[in-house]
Design a protein around this motif. Structure first.
Motif, PDB file in Angstrom:
ATOM      1  N   ASP A  94       0.538  -1.362  -0.225  1.00  0.00           N
ATOM      2  CA  ASP A  94      -0.090   0.127   0.150  1.00  0.00           C
ATOM      3  C   ASP A  94       0.413   1.351   0.125  1.00  0.00           C
ATOM      4  OD1 ASP A  94      -2.230  -1.442  -0.105  1.00  0.00           O
ATOM      5  OD2 ASP A  94      -2.415  -1.619   1.900  1.00  0.00           O
ATOM      6  N   LEU A  95       1.809   1.194   0.780  1.00  0.00           N
ATOM      7  CA  LEU A  95       3.057   2.119   0.791  1.00  0.00           C
ATOM      8  C   LEU A  95       3.170   2.390  -1.056  1.00  0.00           C
ATOM      9  CD1 LEU A  95       4.626   4.716   2.080  1.00  0.00           C
ATOM     10  CD2 LEU A  95       6.114   2.810   2.983  1.00  0.00           C
ATOM     11  N   PHE A  96       3.648   1.502  -1.026  1.00  0.00           N
ATOM     12  CA  PHE A  96       3.954   1.365  -2.874  1.00  0.00           C
ATOM     13  C   PHE A  96       3.407   1.852  -3.505  1.00  0.00           C
ATOM     14  CE2 PHE A  96       5.023  -1.090  -6.139  1.00  0.00           C
ATOM     15  CZ  PHE A  96       6.079  -0.760  -7.151  1.00  0.00           C
ATOM     16  N   THR A  97       2.149   1.622  -3.489  1.00  0.00           N
ATOM     17  CA  THR A  97       1.293   2.505  -4.088  1.00  0.00           C
ATOM     18  C   THR A  97       0.932   4.264  -4.061  1.00  0.00           C
ATOM     19  OG1 THR A  97      -0.576   1.551  -3.601  1.00  0.00           O
ATOM     20  CG2 THR A  97       0.093   0.615  -5.313  1.00  0.00           C
ATOM     21  N   GLU A  98       1.193   4.125  -3.034  1.00  0.00           N
ATOM     22  CA  GLU A  98       1.057   5.179  -2.902  1.00  0.00           C
ATOM     23  C   GLU A  98       1.756   6.712  -2.786  1.00  0.00           C
ATOM     24  OE1 GLU A  98      -1.347   7.061  -0.507  1.00  0.00           O
ATOM     25  OE2 GLU A  98      -2.918   5.581  -0.346  1.00  0.00           O
ATOM     26  N   LEU A  99       3.254   6.035  -3.106  1.00  0.00           N
ATOM     27  CA  LEU A  99       4.198   6.614  -3.158  1.00  0.00           C
ATOM     28  C   LEU A  99       4.691   6.594  -4.662  1.00  0.00           C
ATOM     29  CD1 LEU A  99       6.827   5.324  -0.961  1.00  0.00           C
ATOM     30  CD2 LEU A  99       6.186   7.369  -0.923  1.00  0.00           C
ATOM     31  N   PHE A 112      12.639   0.495 -10.513  1.00  0.00           N
ATOM     32  CA  PHE A 112      12.042  -0.506  -9.904  1.00  0.00           C
ATOM     33  C   PHE A 112      13.651  -1.967  -9.640  1.00  0.00           C
ATOM     34  CE2 PHE A 112       9.434   2.193 -11.607  1.00  0.00           C
ATOM     35  CZ  PHE A 112       7.859   2.349 -10.610  1.00  0.00           C
ATOM     36  N   LEU A 113      13.476  -2.386  -9.047  1.00  0.00           N
ATOM     37  CA  LEU A 113      14.798  -2.887  -8.739  1.00  0.00           C
ATOM     38  C   LEU A 113      14.190  -4.769  -8.725  1.00  0.00           C
ATOM     39  CD1 LEU A 113      17.760  -4.124  -9.098  1.00  0.00           C
ATOM     40  CD2 LEU A 113      18.564  -3.575  -7.178  1.00  0.00           C
ATOM     41  N   GLY A 160      19.238   9.004 -12.176  1.00  0.00           N
ATOM     42  CA  GLY A 160      18.602  10.322 -11.245  1.00  0.00           C
ATOM     43  C   GLY A 160      17.431   9.902 -10.806  1.00  0.00           C
ATOM     44  N   ALA A 161      17.240   8.852  -9.739  1.00  0.00           N
ATOM     45  CA  ALA A 161      16.396   8.213  -9.155  1.00  0.00           C
ATOM     46  C   ALA A 161      15.755   8.676  -7.981  1.00  0.00           C
ATOM     47  CB  ALA A 161      16.095   6.347  -8.821  1.00  0.00           C
ATOM     48  N   ASP A 162      14.824   9.475  -7.799  1.00  0.00           N
ATOM     49  CA  ASP A 162      14.758   9.949  -6.708  1.00  0.00           C
ATOM     50  C   ASP A 162      13.800   8.917  -5.677  1.00  0.00           C
ATOM     51  OD1 ASP A 162      14.466  12.365  -7.095  1.00  0.00           O
ATOM     52  OD2 ASP A 162      12.725  12.589  -8.116  1.00  0.00           O
ATOM     53  N   LEU A 163      13.159   7.778  -5.623  1.00  0.00           N
ATOM     54  CA  LEU A 163      12.519   6.907  -5.500  1.00  0.00           C
ATOM     55  C   LEU A 163      12.903   5.314  -5.772  1.00  0.00           C
ATOM     56  CD1 LEU A 163       9.111   8.242  -5.659  1.00  0.00           C
ATOM     57  CD2 LEU A 163       9.953   8.367  -3.643  1.00  0.00           C
ATOM     58  N   LEU A 164      13.265   4.220  -4.991  1.00  0.00           N
ATOM     59  CA  LEU A 164      13.641   3.089  -4.829  1.00  0.00           C
ATOM     60  C   LEU A 164      12.944   1.910  -4.605  1.00  0.00           C
ATOM     61  CD1 LEU A 164      16.090   1.262  -6.484  1.00  0.00           C
ATOM     62  CD2 LEU A 164      17.091   1.482  -4.064  1.00  0.00           C
ATOM     63  N   PHE A 165      12.479   1.273  -5.228  1.00  0.00           N
ATOM     64  CA  PHE A 165      11.637   0.150  -4.761  1.00  0.00           C
ATOM     65  C   PHE A 165      11.562  -1.369  -5.176  1.00  0.00           C
ATOM     66  CE2 PHE A 165       8.606   3.342  -6.073  1.00  0.00           C
ATOM     67  CZ  PHE A 165       8.024   4.180  -4.562  1.00  0.00           C
ATOM     68  N   LEU A 166      12.834  -2.216  -4.093  1.00  0.00           N
ATOM     69  CA  LEU A 166      12.963  -2.955  -4.455  1.00  0.00           C
ATOM     70  C   LEU A 166      12.560  -4.283  -3.983  1.00  0.00           C
ATOM     71  CD1 LEU A 166      15.263  -1.440  -2.330  1.00  0.00           C
ATOM     72  CD2 LEU A 166      15.971  -2.876  -3.361  1.00  0.00           C
ATOM     73  N   VAL A 192      10.392  -3.766  -0.997  1.00  0.00           N
ATOM     74  CA  VAL A 192       8.313  -3.975  -1.627  1.00  0.00           C
ATOM     75  C   VAL A 192       7.990  -5.749  -1.207  1.00  0.00           C
ATOM     76  CG1 VAL A 192       7.906  -1.494  -2.042  1.00  0.00           C
ATOM     77  CG2 VAL A 192       8.284  -3.542  -3.788  1.00  0.00           C
ATOM     78  N   GLY A 193       9.173  -6.143  -0.990  1.00  0.00           N
ATOM     79  CA  GLY A 193       8.984  -7.342  -1.313  1.00  0.00           C
ATOM     80  C   GLY A 193       8.510  -7.900  -2.417  1.00  0.00           C
ATOM     81  N   GLY A 194       7.405  -9.089  -2.533  1.00  0.00           N
ATOM     82  CA  GLY A 194       5.964  -9.469  -3.742  1.00  0.00           C
ATOM     83  C   GLY A 194       5.332  -8.263  -4.677  1.00  0.00           C
TER      84      GLY A 194
END
Length: 262
Positions: A94-99, A112-113, A160-166, A192-194
């Motif tokens: 949920d935090l992932f989609t909010e961000l 996105f990694l 130049g990423a501001d946000l990194l999601f793993l 963000v795991g799965g």
């Protein structure tokens, strides 16, 4: 590092949890990006709390995060039972989609990694469809050896990423955040795991009613009983024992205090 004050910190079952709402966490992330700070975010559920007790490296990696959030409803309930009320569950997905939504509004660039190349391609397609104004900095799958981590971090920094999601499994994502999060240059790093699998459509998330009742784990179990059954049986049982032991210790302390006052 940019994080709210430490008055919100709670020590629960051997880990640190931040008693924050979703709105407060998103606000802290915006402050980190706009203010030139850094914020590493970790999330824990019942299984991870159990695993952290026997995996010192995972434990250190989680506790080194600037914010540690209750990803599972069982963790919220356990904290409440043990006298450490959390305002709400802040699920990693949920935090992932909010961000992502906040990034689209504010012009933040996400990277996105994780996941397989096939799942990652489906995820990027979904993100572009749901957030058409989002400027994606880049993406790559999560199947790289540990010795290539420095090069991966450099690629992210150059994007130049501001946000990194793993979207990687534990403890790989926590270790990458601890060792290379700063080198990526991203202002907010969130494991963000799965969630990549869910947003890509590869797996289904439990309906809201199941989530509210704390049965999201059961919904996942019904989808993959052979893979998840033994793991859930082991970790969920141990988590219940940890909570019970915590309650017994608390009652013992209260009894001792009462005896000393007589």
């Amino acid at each position: 590092m940019t994080a709210p004050g430490r008055a919100h910190r709670r020590s629960v079952l051997g880990t640190t949890l931040d008693a924050l709402t979703m709105r407060q966490v998103v606000a802290a992330c915006v402050e980190a990006v706009d203010g030139g700070g850094r914020l590493d975010i970790g999330v824990v559920n019942a299984a991870k709390i159990v695993t952290m007790r026997r995996d010192p490296e995972l434990r250190r990696s989680v506790l080194d995060c600037d914010l540690v959030l209750a990803d599972g409803q069982a963790v919220v309930w356990a904290a409440c039972l043990l006298g450490h009320r959390l305002p709400e569950r802040v699920a990693g997905i949920d935090l992932f989609t909010e961000l992502l939504a906040e990034g689209e509004r504010r012009g933040y660039r996400p990277y996105f990694l994780g996941a397989t190349p096939e799942v990652l391609a489906l995820l990027i397609e979904r993100v572009r469809r749901d957030f058409p104004g989002l400027r994606i900095a880049g993406y790559r799958d999560g199947y790289f050896p540990a010795e290539e981590s420095a090069r991966v971090a450099e690629e992210i920094a150059l994007s130049g990423a501001d946000l990194l999601f793993l979207g990687m499994t534990s403890p790989k994502k926590e270790i990458f955040v601890r060792d290379w999060g700063e080198a990526t240059g991203a202002k907010v790093v969130h494991g963000v795991g799965g969630a990549f699998d869910v947003l890509s459509g590869r797996t289904r998330r439990a309906p809201r009613a199941w989530q509210r009742l704390g049965f999201e784990w059961l919904y996942r179990l019904l989808q993959e009983p052979a893979r998840l059954g033994p793991r859930y049986l082991k970790t969920n049982g141990r988590f219940l024992l940890l909570v019970a032991a915590g309650l017994i210790r608390d009652r013992g302390r209260l009894a001792s205090s009462a005896d000393s006052l007589e």
